[in-house]
Scaffold this active site. Sequence first.
Site, mmCIF file in Angstrom:
data_model
loop_
_atom_site.group_PDB
_atom_site.id
_atom_site.type_symbol
_atom_site.label_atom_id
_atom_site.label_comp_id
_atom_site.label_asym_id
_atom_site.label_seq_id
_atom_site.Cartn_x
_atom_site.Cartn_y
_atom_site.Cartn_z
ATOM 1 N N LYS A 112 0.858 -1.191 0.000
ATOM 2 C CA LYS A 112 0.000 0.000 0.000
ATOM 3 C C LYS A 112 0.882 1.225 0.000
ATOM 4 C CE LYS A 112 -4.508 0.854 0.280
ATOM 5 N NZ LYS A 112 -5.588 -0.007 -0.216
HETATM 6 P P1 NAD Z 1 -13.109 7.759 -3.292
HETATM 7 O O1 NAD Z 1 -12.082 8.787 -3.122
HETATM 8 O O2 NAD Z 1 -13.610 7.461 -4.661
HETATM 9 O O3 NAD Z 1 -14.396 8.124 -2.380
HETATM 10 C C1 NAD Z 1 -14.330 8.357 -1.016
HETATM 11 C C2 NAD Z 1 -15.685 8.845 -0.554
HETATM 12 O O4 NAD Z 1 -15.706 8.922 0.870
HETATM 13 C C3 NAD Z 1 -16.024 10.239 -1.080
HETATM 14 O O5 NAD Z 1 -17.387 10.273 -1.443
HETATM 15 C C4 NAD Z 1 -15.781 11.123 0.134
HETATM 16 O O6 NAD Z 1 -16.546 12.308 0.110
HETATM 17 C C5 NAD Z 1 -16.258 10.186 1.228
HETATM 18 N N1 NAD Z 1 -15.808 10.555 2.560
HETATM 19 C C6 NAD Z 1 -14.582 10.988 2.971
HETATM 20 N N2 NAD Z 1 -14.617 11.264 4.276
HETATM 21 C C7 NAD Z 1 -15.866 10.981 4.698
HETATM 22 C C8 NAD Z 1 -16.516 11.046 5.964
HETATM 23 N N3 NAD Z 1 -15.868 11.469 7.042
HETATM 24 N N4 NAD Z 1 -17.819 10.690 6.047
HETATM 25 C C9 NAD Z 1 -18.493 10.270 4.952
HETATM 26 N N5 NAD Z 1 -17.923 10.168 3.735
HETATM 27 C C10 NAD Z 1 -16.635 10.530 3.621
HETATM 28 O O7 NAD Z 1 -12.527 6.468 -2.588
HETATM 29 P P2 NAD Z 1 -12.952 4.940 -2.811
HETATM 30 O O8 NAD Z 1 -12.030 4.360 -3.802
HETATM 31 O O9 NAD Z 1 -14.415 4.817 -2.960
HETATM 32 O O10 NAD Z 1 -12.498 4.350 -1.392
HETATM 33 C C11 NAD Z 1 -13.379 4.350 -0.274
HETATM 34 C C12 NAD Z 1 -12.929 3.262 0.676
HETATM 35 O O11 NAD Z 1 -12.953 2.020 -0.025
HETATM 36 C C13 NAD Z 1 -11.502 3.427 1.197
HETATM 37 O O12 NAD Z 1 -11.425 2.888 2.501
HETATM 38 C C14 NAD Z 1 -10.706 2.568 0.269
HETATM 39 O O13 NAD Z 1 -9.495 2.135 0.848
HETATM 40 C C15 NAD Z 1 -11.681 1.426 0.067
HETATM 41 N N6 NAD Z 1 -11.417 0.630 -1.103
HETATM 42 C C16 NAD Z 1 -11.391 1.176 -2.354
HETATM 43 C C17 NAD Z 1 -11.093 0.349 -3.430
HETATM 44 C C18 NAD Z 1 -11.086 0.855 -4.845
HETATM 45 O O14 NAD Z 1 -10.882 0.033 -5.752
HETATM 46 N N7 NAD Z 1 -11.335 2.129 -5.112
HETATM 47 C C19 NAD Z 1 -10.819 -1.011 -3.229
HETATM 48 C C20 NAD Z 1 -10.902 -1.533 -1.938
HETATM 49 C C21 NAD Z 1 -11.196 -0.696 -0.881
#
Ligand code: NAD
Length: 448
Positions: A112
Amino acid sequence: MSTRVEEADLFTVARRQFERAIPFVHPLDGWRGMAELLFEPEKTIKVTLPVVMDDGFVHTFSGYRVLHDTVRGPGKGGFRFHPHVDENDVKALATWMTWKCALTDIPFGGAKGGVTADPKSLSDDEKQRITRRYIAALGDHLGPFTDIPAPDLYTDAQTMAWVYDTYSMMHPGQNNLPVVTGKPLDLGGSAGRDTATAQGLFYVFEHLLAMGALPAMPDLVGVRIAIQGFGNAGRNAARIFSQAGARIVAVSDSQGGVHDPNGLTLTHVELHKSETGSVAGLPGTTPLEPHEVLEVPCDVLIPAALETQITAANAKKIDTKVVIEAANGPTTPEADDILSDRGIPVVPDVLSAAGGVVVSYFEWAQNLANERWSESEVQDRLRSTMTRATDAMVTTRAALLDQLDTYRVAWGEARPDSILASPTFRTAAHVVAVRRCRRATEQRGIWP
Ligand code: NAD
């Protein structure tokens, strides 16, 4: 933006989850040394990134990359821009990637990365310069057979295109496409990668329902879903669950949330978000603070934003039949205990948030072979991979429950406290993953 609570140092969270699995992996002499080997990251890199900002001044950012374990294959894991990013966070996130890859049985280890920066204060040009400097600074620590980045919080396909381009400039004359996944389709990206995390979560949920592993929820049609986070994971989960007949009753992003017990109209939410930058303030809905979405009455709660959102402080107020994690590390061990005591199952991130890395593996495999798989081929493979991993978690949990007394006797006086608790889905998922890593480590042998 929520603040971190004391219980929530991420690497400590990861360690405590791991320790709950260890009694079922290592009823052996000398287990402590092997456990440390399996848990401690192989390599932690910190880089300093001077970048000329749009105003002409230099700003110096810190970047991190952690390679957790490569016993089953090269490191794989996203990188993010976030003000919270520090070494401990990245170590924990890399650890969870190892367990995800092992549980889904794809030939990668865990890694990561992240840059400590507030993405909302950066222009696209600044993000590009930081990304290129970060990739250049990591140099040959990255590579198609060593460590392969992907998108995560506040990074996307465009960011991965810059990663690819930077690495390619440094390594001309070879196929560099497999050095990074989550790329745009025109640049070797895979069909299905942008929706893979949410789609994988949906396949896990569907299979748990079919297995009868969520007794409080016989069917998906009409179930009320609340989602924290409306980015890649949360927004796609809302769309996929809604298309399957579920009712999305609440969503939130970093600026606020909206609630309608009769069900939100997703097209209205999407439009409002694209016009205003947030879901907050959608007319005809009840406003929520970002964290309040976790407490609305629902049947399925999907944390899809940040780590350590469900803690001892709010776990008692959560009003759902099941939590299914899309974010990495959204639930602390204290909250896990409270939810388990309340009979609310938590489907853990290492399974339900693994769809992204599974399709990343498909992208890597396509890039190596110079192939293109169709959307339906990707979906068929994703569904069967997620289904197999779900089976492994559920059957392992049943076996652990069956053999609990045997394990306790085998450990005798030396038993860790965690073996006294009833294993949860999270512990079972860790047991499957850690056993696979342990077997691979023993088969390879400790060199020299
Ligand atoms: P992203 O940047 O596309 O979206 C993040 C979202 O979370 C945004 O809508 C943001 O406004 C919101 N957010 C941030 N702080 C917040 C809060 N305090 N309360 C409510 N909403 C809040 O990111 P993503 O890729 O969707 O990732 C989100 C989670 O999923 C992370 O933990 C990431 O590690 C995990 N994840 C993502 C992937 C991927 O392929 N993108 C894969 C596995 C896990």
